[in-house]
Write an enzyme that holds these catalytic residues in place. Sequence first.
Site, PDB file in Angstrom:
ATOM      1  N   ASN A   1      -7.506  -9.505   0.764  1.00  0.00           N
ATOM      2  CA  ASN A   1      -8.440  -8.366   0.872  1.00  0.00           C
ATOM      3  C   ASN A   1      -9.899  -8.818   0.779  1.00  0.00           C
ATOM      4  O   ASN A   1     -10.774  -8.288   1.470  1.00  0.00           O
ATOM      5  CB  ASN A   1      -8.181  -7.325  -0.231  1.00  0.00           C
ATOM      6  CG  ASN A   1      -6.915  -6.531   0.021  1.00  0.00           C
ATOM      7  OD1 ASN A   1      -6.409  -6.486   1.145  1.00  0.00           O
ATOM      8  ND2 ASN A   1      -6.393  -5.909  -1.019  1.00  0.00           N
TER       9      ASN A   1
ATOM     10  N   ASN B   1      -4.287  -5.218   6.874  1.00  0.00           N
ATOM     11  CA  ASN B   1      -2.989  -5.846   7.153  1.00  0.00           C
ATOM     12  C   ASN B   1      -2.642  -5.815   8.636  1.00  0.00           C
ATOM     13  O   ASN B   1      -2.047  -6.744   9.168  1.00  0.00           O
ATOM     14  CB  ASN B   1      -1.884  -5.133   6.367  1.00  0.00           C
ATOM     15  CG  ASN B   1      -1.929  -5.481   4.893  1.00  0.00           C
ATOM     16  OD1 ASN B   1      -2.186  -6.613   4.531  1.00  0.00           O
ATOM     17  ND2 ASN B   1      -1.689  -4.495   4.038  1.00  0.00           N
TER      18      ASN B   1
ATOM     19  N   HIS C   1       1.440  -5.999  -5.126  1.00  0.00           N
ATOM     20  CA  HIS C   1       0.000  -6.046  -5.396  1.00  0.00           C
ATOM     21  C   HIS C   1      -0.595  -4.654  -5.627  1.00  0.00           C
ATOM     22  O   HIS C   1      -1.137  -4.343  -6.685  1.00  0.00           O
ATOM     23  CB  HIS C   1      -0.751  -6.648  -4.195  1.00  0.00           C
ATOM     24  CG  HIS C   1      -0.258  -7.964  -3.709  1.00  0.00           C
ATOM     25  ND1 HIS C   1      -0.497  -9.137  -4.369  1.00  0.00           N
ATOM     26  CD2 HIS C   1       0.447  -8.305  -2.592  1.00  0.00           C
ATOM     27  CE1 HIS C   1       0.020 -10.143  -3.685  1.00  0.00           C
ATOM     28  NE2 HIS C   1       0.601  -9.668  -2.614  1.00  0.00           N
ATOM     29  N   ASP C   2      -0.555  -3.845  -4.567  1.00  0.00           N
ATOM     30  CA  ASP C   2      -1.355  -2.617  -4.558  1.00  0.00           C
ATOM     31  C   ASP C   2      -0.919  -1.561  -5.574  1.00  0.00           C
ATOM     32  O   ASP C   2      -1.782  -0.853  -6.133  1.00  0.00           O
ATOM     33  CB  ASP C   2      -1.370  -2.030  -3.133  1.00  0.00           C
ATOM     34  CG  ASP C   2      -2.084  -2.948  -2.150  1.00  0.00           C
ATOM     35  OD1 ASP C   2      -2.878  -3.804  -2.600  1.00  0.00           O
ATOM     36  OD2 ASP C   2      -1.859  -2.816  -0.936  1.00  0.00           O
TER      37      ASP C   2
ATOM     38  N   ASP D   1       0.854  -1.206   0.000  1.00  0.00           N
ATOM     39  CA  ASP D   1       0.000   0.000   0.000  1.00  0.00           C
ATOM     40  C   ASP D   1       0.882   1.245   0.000  1.00  0.00           C
ATOM     41  O   ASP D   1       0.553   2.251  -0.634  1.00  0.00           O
ATOM     42  CB  ASP D   1      -0.875   0.055   1.260  1.00  0.00           C
ATOM     43  CG  ASP D   1      -1.809  -1.133   1.389  1.00  0.00           C
ATOM     44  OD1 ASP D   1      -2.988  -1.019   1.059  1.00  0.00           O
ATOM     45  OD2 ASP D   1      -1.332  -2.193   1.832  1.00  0.00           O
TER      46      ASP D   1
HETATM   47  C1  BDR Z   1      -3.305  -7.765  -0.495  1.00  0.00           C
HETATM   48  O1  BDR Z   1      -3.353  -8.062   0.898  1.00  0.00           O
HETATM   49  C2  BDR Z   1      -2.441  -7.278   1.604  1.00  0.00           C
HETATM   50  O2  BDR Z   1      -1.594  -8.099   2.348  1.00  0.00           O
HETATM   51  C3  BDR Z   1      -1.689  -6.452   0.605  1.00  0.00           C
HETATM   52  O3  BDR Z   1      -1.494  -5.136   1.103  1.00  0.00           O
HETATM   53  C4  BDR Z   1      -2.564  -6.452  -0.611  1.00  0.00           C
HETATM   54  O4  BDR Z   1      -3.490  -5.389  -0.592  1.00  0.00           O
HETATM   55  C5  BDR Z   1      -2.682  -8.910  -1.234  1.00  0.00           C
HETATM   56  O5  BDR Z   1      -3.405 -10.087  -1.033  1.00  0.00           O
HETATM   57 CA    CA Z   2      -3.286  -3.537   0.940  1.00  0.00          CA
END
Ligand code: BDR
Ligand code: CA
Length: 312
Positions: free
Chosen positions: A169, A40, A242-243, A15
Site C-alpha cells: 500500500n 490491488n 492485513h486489512d 479488504d
Molecule cells: C496490503 O496490500 C494489499 O495487497 C492488501 O489488500 C493489503 O491492503 C498488504 O500489503
Molecule cells: Ca487492501
Amino acid sequence: MQRKVIIDCDPGQDDALMLFLAFASPEELNILGVCAVAGNVPLEKTQRNMCILSDIVGNEKVPMFAGRDKPLTNVGLTAEHVHGRDGIDGIDIFSPRTKLEPKDAVDFIVDTLLSAADDEITIVATGPLTNIASAILREPTILPKIHEIVVMGGAMKEGGNITPSAEFNIFVDPHAAKIVFECGRPIVAFGLDVTHQVFTSPNVLERIAKLDNRVAKASHGMLAFFGRYDAQKYRAQGAPLHDPCTIAYLLQPELFELKSCNVRVETDSELTMGHTAVDFWGVTGLRANVEWAHSVHRDGFFDLLIERLSRY
Ligand code: BDR
Ligand code: CA
C-alpha cells in the site's frame, strides 16, 4: 461508543473481510461511506468489487464512491499475482445491484469532513493512500475534523512484501503516504509486523465453513483462494489478514499492542522507495506521529472475526 467512519479500500480479498467485519458491527460503527481507490487491481475493478461486496452483505444504505485511478506521482502498480485477475477471486463475479454514487470519492471525503464537527470522523484506509492524500491536498481545513486515521500499511521488522523494504500500500503511492503520515492528526498503523501474526489456517477456514450464511461462504471462497499464494510465499498455512486488523482495532483495541513512534516514508530512493522508517526505539528524537501496532492476540482476532461473520 458508535464511531462515524469513512472506509477507503481497494478490494482485494482481505479488504473484503475488512468490509464484512465492519458491516457486521453497526453498534460500534456508523459507516458514512465506502470509497474505492486503485490498488490491488485497477480502479474499474476495485469499485466494482466494492459494490459486489456491498450486495453480499445486503447493504442498502451506505453509499459507495469511486476515487483516484492512479497514484499522486508514481506510475500505478497492481497485485493480480496475489489477489487474482479480478481482485476478489474465490467468489463468482456478478453485476452488482449496488450502484456507485455520482460523486467522486475525494469530493465525498472533503464534503463529509467539512460538514463534521472537530475530531468527529475516523478514516479507515486499507489501500494506497491516494484518495485520503488528495482530500488533504485539496482542502487542508478538513484536518481538524479527523479523529484518527487507521491505516493498513508499512512494515518495520518484516521488511517488505512487494520489494525487500516496502509494503504494497505504501509502495504504490509513497507520496500520498508521506502526506497522510505527516498530516498531524492521530494515525494508527497496522503494518506487516502485526498483519503477519494473523495468517489464516485450515482450522480458521473450517470454522468459517461451518457458518451457514452468504457472507461466510464468500469469505471462505476468497480466503481459500488468497491463501494459496501466501502459503507458498511465506511457508505459512494460509494468508495474512492485513486489512481486517484496522476494523478489529476499532472494535476491540485491547487485541493489539501499539507503540508511539516517529514514522517517515521514503519517497526518493529507487532502492527503498515506500519504506516506512519506524523509529521504534526513539533514536531520532523526532516527535511520534504514529501509533505503531506491533503485536496482536491471534486467537482473539479470529474469535472476533468468526463471531461477526456468524451474525449475517
Ligand atoms: C496490503 O496490500 C494489499 O495487497 C492488501 O489488500 C493489503 O491492503 C498488504 O500489503
Ligand atoms: Ca487492501
